[in-house]
Design an enzyme around this catalytic site. Structure first.
Site, mmCIF file in Angstrom:
data_model
loop_
_atom_site.group_PDB
_atom_site.id
_atom_site.type_symbol
_atom_site.label_atom_id
_atom_site.label_comp_id
_atom_site.label_asym_id
_atom_site.label_seq_id
_atom_site.Cartn_x
_atom_site.Cartn_y
_atom_site.Cartn_z
ATOM 1 N N PHE A 1 34.357 -7.457 -30.388
ATOM 2 C CA PHE A 1 36.000 -8.290 -30.597
ATOM 3 C C PHE A 1 37.097 -6.682 -29.799
ATOM 4 C CE2 PHE A 1 40.074 -9.615 -31.328
ATOM 5 C CZ PHE A 1 40.178 -10.608 -30.287
ATOM 6 N N ASP B 1 36.948 1.733 -31.343
ATOM 7 C CA ASP B 1 38.172 0.447 -31.912
ATOM 8 C C ASP B 1 37.449 0.386 -33.218
ATOM 9 O OD1 ASP B 1 39.324 -1.688 -32.798
ATOM 10 O OD2 ASP B 1 38.941 -2.863 -31.217
ATOM 11 N N LYS C 1 46.563 -3.129 -36.524
ATOM 12 C CA LYS C 1 47.087 -3.719 -37.320
ATOM 13 C C LYS C 1 46.762 -3.406 -38.694
ATOM 14 C CE LYS C 1 43.508 -7.783 -36.287
ATOM 15 N NZ LYS C 1 42.565 -7.264 -35.353
HETATM 16 C C1 LIG Z 1 42.733 -7.599 -34.147
HETATM 17 C C2 LIG Z 1 41.288 -6.359 -33.336
HETATM 18 C C3 LIG Z 1 42.050 -5.886 -31.726
HETATM 19 C C4 LIG Z 1 43.047 -6.291 -31.157
HETATM 20 O O1 LIG Z 1 44.474 -6.740 -32.027
HETATM 21 P P1 LIG Z 1 45.198 -7.477 -31.131
HETATM 22 O O2 LIG Z 1 47.252 -6.758 -32.402
HETATM 23 O O3 LIG Z 1 45.892 -8.809 -31.876
HETATM 24 O O4 LIG Z 1 46.396 -7.780 -30.297
HETATM 25 C C5 LIG Z 1 41.263 -5.135 -31.005
HETATM 26 N N1 LIG Z 1 40.173 -4.821 -31.789
HETATM 27 C C6 LIG Z 1 39.612 -5.457 -33.359
HETATM 28 C C7 LIG Z 1 38.460 -4.633 -34.027
HETATM 29 C C8 LIG Z 1 40.545 -6.435 -33.816
HETATM 30 O O5 LIG Z 1 39.698 -6.121 -34.577
#
Ligand SMILES: *Cc1c(COP(=O)(O)O)cnc(C)c1O
Length: 405
Positions: A140, A225, A254
């Protein structure tokens, strides 16, 4: 006048777009690991704003930093220098980051910027073929078009095509498949050291080291990420430090702002140099208030040794979850995680939903991801007593579901 939950829900349904299937809970106040709803009911918050509230709710250091900065300078634009941004960038490098930072406002934006940076890096080196981004199954990376293209999940991509070309999935955990896919058209490989939304899947250390070795050997960049797994959650400030792997680019968001919206692209000086004036930007990115909150968050995490604490309490928590698995084998199929990033995997999606509903009724917040994984992302400041209290609530919810089954 404070509104009650029904009034808030009615207003929301009428005027807010229906993109979220919200739980029927309206939260109004938080302190530490606890939040209260509009009726005054108390909850232990083991979702922590989906890994955002790393220091719990309204941590005094974060509140103070926001208040002081809000009284001094709220916004200026990126046409001028501001101290909170410069200091935050230094703090992230000192915490073990690759060296240079670009600030934006969210995770998806950080990943979008990382893709642009990777492409521009190869382009500036005269390698115009390297444009493709490889991502992992179950990954994700966010909801904007590029990040969505890197999130190979039909349910969330459907109806939004055409997605940008140049994004291809490879099977998570399969080094041989990556070996075959990594040709001279690949700009970068992106992966989460611990997959979050995909169901809490920690990378196997051999695999992650193998990905690092392969990408380097083939001339592709490695983007990690760490939007969900970073900020100390898995036992080291950056999750990759616990794997002994050094990425070319890291993305954070986050938990970075301790609750305020901020994201970051971190890169080695060599890679970061591909962004020249005019190549990338963001009006709000690196806003002084968000940066001041993030600086206080990073400093508190390091000063209080919270990564080590996350590792210890995470091991304890995982052990307690394993006890629950042993007690309720008909409901719990597996427990897994790294640090305070934990998943309790049910056999069926219905069971996971029922367990969550039972937790909500008993005063514990969590969520269900990847269909049947109850996800636990408590603040890194959570106490052992709070973990025990959460486990007791889970026990009650599991007993109810096991009894009904
Ligand atoms: C939440 C998340 C995103 C997206 O972040 P947003 O601030 O909602 O755009 C991308 N990568 C990972 C691993 C995430 O947990």
């Amino acid at each position: 006048m404070a509104m009650d939950a029904e009034a808030i829900q009615a207003l929301d349904r009428e005027y807010v777009m229906g993109t979220y299937s919200r739980y029927p809970i309206a939260l109004v106040r938080g302190r530490g690991t606890r939040v209260w709803d509009a009726a005054g009911k108390e909850y232990l918050d083991f979702l922590g704003g989906i890994a955002v509230n790393v220091l719990g709710h309204c941590h005094p250091a974060v509140v103070r930093a926001i208040q002081a900065q809000a009284e001094t300078l709220i916004h200026t634009s990126n046409l001028y220098y501001t101290e909170p941004m410069a200091r935050l960038a230094r703090a992230l490098a000192a915490a073990g980051g690759p060296g240079k930072a670009f600030f934006c406002n969210s995770g998806a934006e950080a990943n979008e910027g990382a893709f642009k940076l990777a492409r521009k890096y190869h382009w500036r080196r005269g390698d115009r073929r390297r444009v493709r981004i490889l991502s992992m199954t179950y990954a994700f990376h966010g909801r904007t078009l590029g990040a969505l293209a890197a999130t190979p999940k039909p349910e969330i991509q459907e109806g939004f095509g055409p997605l940008p070309p140049g994004f291809d999935p490879v099977p998570w955990g399969d080094l041989e498949a990556l070996d075959r896919a990594l040709d001279e058209t690949v700009a970068a490989v992106i992966l989460e050291p611990v997959q979050g939304e995909g169901g809490i899947h920690p990378a196997d250390p051999e695999y992650l080291r193998g990905v690092r070795w392969l990408t380097r050997e083939r001339g592709a960049l490695l983007i990690l990420d760490e939007i969900q797994c970073g900020m100390g959650r898995t036992g080291t400030f950056f999750a990759y430090q616990g794997y002994g792997v050094e990425p070319d680019i890291v993305t954070l968001a986050k938990g970075l702002g301790g609750g305020l919206p901020i994201g970051a692209i971190l890169a080695t000086p060599e890679v970061a140099a591909a962004f020249q004036p005019g190549d990338h930007g963001s009006t709000f990115g690196g806003n002084p208030v968000a940066c001041a909150a993030a600086l206080a968050t990073v400093e508190t995490i390091l000063a209080e040794g919270l990564p080590a604490r996350a590792r210890e309490l995470g091991e304890y928590f995982l052990g307690r979850l394993a006890e629950l698995q042993a007690r309720y084998p008909g409901v719990v199929a597996a427990v897994r995680g790294r640090g305070l990033m934990l998943g309790l995997v049910c056999h069926e999606a219905d069971q996971a939903r029922a367990v969550l509903a039972g937790c909500h009724r008993r005063g514990l917040l969590a969520n269900v991801t990847a269909g049947r994984v109850l996800r636990l992302l408590p603040p890194l400041t959570v106490t052992r007593e709070e973990v025990d209290a959460g486990v007791a609530i889970l026990d009650g919810a599991l007993a109810e579901v096991a009894g009904a089954g």
